[in-house]
Design a protein around this motif. Sequence first.
Motif, PDB file in Angstrom:
ATOM      1  N   ARG A   7      11.234  -8.279  40.542  1.00  0.00           N
ATOM      2  CA  ARG A   7      12.162  -8.225  39.405  1.00  0.00           C
ATOM      3  C   ARG A   7      12.911  -9.549  39.281  1.00  0.00           C
ATOM      4  N   GLU A  56      14.508 -10.389  35.710  1.00  0.00           N
ATOM      5  CA  GLU A  56      14.904  -9.052  35.287  1.00  0.00           C
ATOM      6  C   GLU A  56      16.069  -8.606  36.164  1.00  0.00           C
ATOM      7  N   THR A  59      11.004   0.139  38.828  1.00  0.00           N
ATOM      8  CA  THR A  59       9.925  -0.614  39.456  1.00  0.00           C
ATOM      9  C   THR A  59       9.527   0.005  40.797  1.00  0.00           C
TER      10      THR A  59
END
Length: 122
Positions: free
Chosen positions: A18, A23, A32
Motif C-alpha cells: 500500500r 495508498e 488489502t
Amino acid sequence: MPLVVDALLVILFCAIGRRSHDEAVLTGLLRTLWPFALGLAIGWAVAVAAASRMFGDAGRDARFDGTALWPTGILVWLGTLCGGMLLRVISGQGTALSFILVAAAVLALFLLGWRAAFSALN
C-alpha cells in the motif's frame, strides 16, 4: 509462534504494498490484507493436514514443525499466494501479472526466508 511470525509478515507485505503505491496504509490495510490473511489460514490448514497425512500413526509421536521449510513453509507460501490471489479475483481486486510476480517473490522472501534463516541458525 511461527503462525504469529507469518501473520506479522503478511501484514507487513500488505502495508509495504500500500505504501509503495502511495495508498493510505492504515485506512485501506484491511481491504488489502483480508484475502492474504485467509490465504495464510488456508496454507496453514493444508500444512497441518499434510503433516498428519505424511506421518500417519507415527505422527502421534512426531510433532508438527511450523518452522520447517518443507513442507510447512512451501505450503504456507503457496496457500497465502494462491488463496490470496483467488480471493482478490472473487472480490474484484486487481491481480495483474506483475503484481502476482512481485507478491510471489516478496511472500517467498518473507515466509520462506525466515524459515531458512531459522534452520541455518539451529
